[in-house]
Design a protein around this motif. Structure first.
Motif, PDB file in Angstrom:
ATOM      1  N   UNK A   1      31.244  23.363  23.697  1.00 40.34           N
ATOM      2  CA  UNK A   1      31.932  23.642  25.034  1.00 40.34           C
ATOM      3  C   UNK A   1      32.330  22.601  25.694  1.00 40.34           C
ATOM      4  N   UNK A   2      33.514  22.601  26.198  1.00 47.44           N
ATOM      5  CA  UNK A   2      34.284  21.567  26.944  1.00 47.44           C
ATOM      6  C   UNK A   2      34.460  22.163  28.327  1.00 47.44           C
ATOM      7  N   UNK A   3      35.445  21.464  29.113  1.00 45.19           N
ATOM      8  CA  UNK A   3      35.738  22.009  30.494  1.00 45.19           C
ATOM      9  C   UNK A   3      36.477  23.263  30.322  1.00 45.19           C
ATOM     10  N   UNK A   4      36.243  24.360  30.891  1.00 42.21           N
ATOM     11  CA  UNK A   4      36.594  25.596  30.984  1.00 42.21           C
ATOM     12  C   UNK A   4      37.866  25.686  32.180  1.00 42.21           C
ATOM     13  N   UNK A   5      39.097  25.938  31.827  1.00 45.08           N
ATOM     14  CA  UNK A   5      40.291  25.982  32.743  1.00 45.08           C
ATOM     15  C   UNK A   5      40.582  27.464  33.016  1.00 45.08           C
ATOM     16  N   UNK A   6      40.399  28.124  34.041  1.00 47.75           N
ATOM     17  CA  UNK A   6      40.591  29.497  34.119  1.00 47.75           C
ATOM     18  C   UNK A   6      42.042  29.673  33.917  1.00 47.75           C
ATOM     19  N   UNK A   7      42.465  30.857  33.457  1.00 42.63           N
ATOM     20  CA  UNK A   7      43.824  31.245  33.464  1.00 42.63           C
ATOM     21  C   UNK A   7      44.466  31.720  35.028  1.00 42.63           C
ATOM     22  N   UNK A   8      45.693  31.647  35.269  1.00 46.02           N
ATOM     23  CA  UNK A   8      46.295  32.449  36.287  1.00 46.02           C
ATOM     24  C   UNK A   8      45.687  33.702  36.633  1.00 46.02           C
ATOM     25  N   UNK A   9      45.839  34.135  37.794  1.00 39.58           N
ATOM     26  CA  UNK A   9      45.226  35.448  38.122  1.00 39.58           C
ATOM     27  C   UNK A   9      46.006  36.581  37.312  1.00 39.58           C
ATOM     28  N   UNK A  10      47.059  36.197  37.092  1.00 43.70           N
ATOM     29  CA  UNK A  10      47.747  37.402  36.347  1.00 43.70           C
ATOM     30  C   UNK A  10      47.291  37.706  35.018  1.00 43.70           C
ATOM     31  N   UNK A  11      46.446  36.908  34.315  1.00 42.33           N
ATOM     32  CA  UNK A  11      45.965  36.813  33.188  1.00 42.33           C
ATOM     33  C   UNK A  11      44.589  37.544  33.162  1.00 42.33           C
ATOM     34  N   UNK A  12      43.782  37.579  34.396  1.00 41.40           N
ATOM     35  CA  UNK A  12      42.494  38.199  34.449  1.00 41.40           C
ATOM     36  C   UNK A  12      42.881  39.794  34.524  1.00 41.40           C
ATOM     37  N   UNK A  13      41.711  40.434  33.755  1.00 38.70           N
ATOM     38  CA  UNK A  13      41.666  41.721  33.720  1.00 38.70           C
ATOM     39  C   UNK A  13      42.920  42.535  33.338  1.00 38.70           C
ATOM     40  N   UNK A  14      43.995  41.755  32.597  1.00 41.70           N
ATOM     41  CA  UNK A  14      45.253  41.993  32.124  1.00 41.70           C
ATOM     42  C   UNK A  14      45.297  43.649  31.752  1.00 41.70           C
ATOM     43  N   UNK A  15      44.514  44.041  30.761  1.00 37.07           N
ATOM     44  CA  UNK A  15      44.543  45.331  30.364  1.00 37.07           C
ATOM     45  C   UNK A  15      44.334  46.463  31.684  1.00 37.07           C
ATOM     46  N   UNK A  16      43.312  46.237  32.366  1.00 33.94           N
ATOM     47  CA  UNK A  16      42.952  47.129  33.425  1.00 33.94           C
ATOM     48  C   UNK A  16      44.065  47.290  34.355  1.00 33.94           C
ATOM     49  N   UNK A  17      44.897  45.908  34.398  1.00 31.52           N
ATOM     50  CA  UNK A  17      46.004  46.207  35.440  1.00 31.52           C
ATOM     51  C   UNK A  17      47.054  46.599  34.998  1.00 31.52           C
ATOM     52  N   UNK A  18      47.079  46.487  33.603  1.00 31.78           N
ATOM     53  CA  UNK A  18      48.666  46.780  33.305  1.00 31.78           C
ATOM     54  C   UNK A  18      48.237  47.742  31.954  1.00 31.78           C
ATOM     55  N   UNK A  19      47.804  48.865  31.976  1.00 31.83           N
ATOM     56  CA  UNK A  19      47.430  49.689  30.813  1.00 31.83           C
ATOM     57  C   UNK A  19      48.389  50.495  30.076  1.00 31.83           C
ATOM     58  N   UNK A  20      49.441  50.507  30.666  1.00 30.20           N
ATOM     59  CA  UNK A  20      50.676  51.241  29.896  1.00 30.20           C
ATOM     60  C   UNK A  20      51.678  50.125  29.508  1.00 30.20           C
ATOM     61  N   UNK A  21      51.249  48.947  29.546  1.00 29.81           N
ATOM     62  CA  UNK A  21      52.429  47.839  28.930  1.00 29.81           C
ATOM     63  C   UNK A  21      52.324  47.899  27.614  1.00 29.81           C
ATOM     64  N   UNK A  22      53.407  47.931  26.847  1.00 34.71           N
ATOM     65  CA  UNK A  22      53.415  47.864  25.406  1.00 34.71           C
ATOM     66  C   UNK A  22      52.457  47.107  24.721  1.00 34.71           C
TER      67      UNK A  22
END
Length: 181
Positions: free
Chosen positions: A138-159
């Motif tokens: 394990x190295x330093x963890x860099x969190x992705x932008x907010x738009x990538x968090x819980x992506x499926x839950x926030x965009x369930x109908x995205x193709x």
């Protein structure tokens, strides 16, 4: 043992982080599943830099879990069902080292358990091809932008979600119903 002592961390890479974050966060005992990056050479990489494949980072999910409810081995069991660990630097149409299959181990125990788990899968002949999942410290963890968090839950109908993630969730429900929240 206090709750704090039971909480552990695992970092897994299995292609696009959206594809493993959504299923892993549904597991009983998982308190967090955060999309981000690990394993590269530059600090604070952007998504655009990661997508170029030039930083050495992998798209990962950092999981916090209660080891009294779900073990590291059980997380690995689910993880290896969610992606194809025999594809080198690729999952589906996503190609490049940023989409590699990797376990970023936190300590010697996780490294040992991961080696044993992969060896057992190999011995059983679970896959037609060799498992190429890397075991990386394990190295330093860099969190992705907010738009990538819980992506499926926030965009369930995205193709992409319907084509790539929804089938993984269905497989999770079919194979691991007893482990779901």
């Amino acid at each position: 043992m206090t709750t704090e002592n039971r909480l552990q961390k695992a970092v897994l890479a299995g292609g696009c982080f959206w594809c493993i974050e959504a299923p892993l966060r549904r597991l009983r005992g998982v308190s967090q599943a955060i999309s981000g990056y690990m394993g590269g050479t530059i600090e604070n990489p952007s998504y655009r830099q990661i997508c170029s494949g030039s930083t050495g980072h992998a798209e990962v999910v950092e999981i916090q879990f209660d080891s009294d409810i779900i073990s590291f081995q059980q997380l690995l069991e689910v993880f290896f069902v969610l992606h194809d660990p025999t594809m080198l630097n690729q999952q589906g149409n996503d190609k490049g080292t940023q989409y590699r299959s990797a376990i970023f181990y936190q300590d010697q125990q996780q490294l040992t358990l991961a080696k044993e788990f992969i060896a057992a899968l190999t011995a059983k002949g679970e896959y037609q091809a060799a498992i190429v999942t890397t075991l990386e410290p394990a190295q330093h963890f860099y969190i992705a932008d907010e738009g990538h968090q819980q992506f499926f839950d926030n965009n369930p109908y995205q193709p992409y979600c319907q084509i790539m993630i929804a089938p993984k969730l269905a497989k999770l429900e079919q194979l691991f119903a007893d482990k779901l929240q």
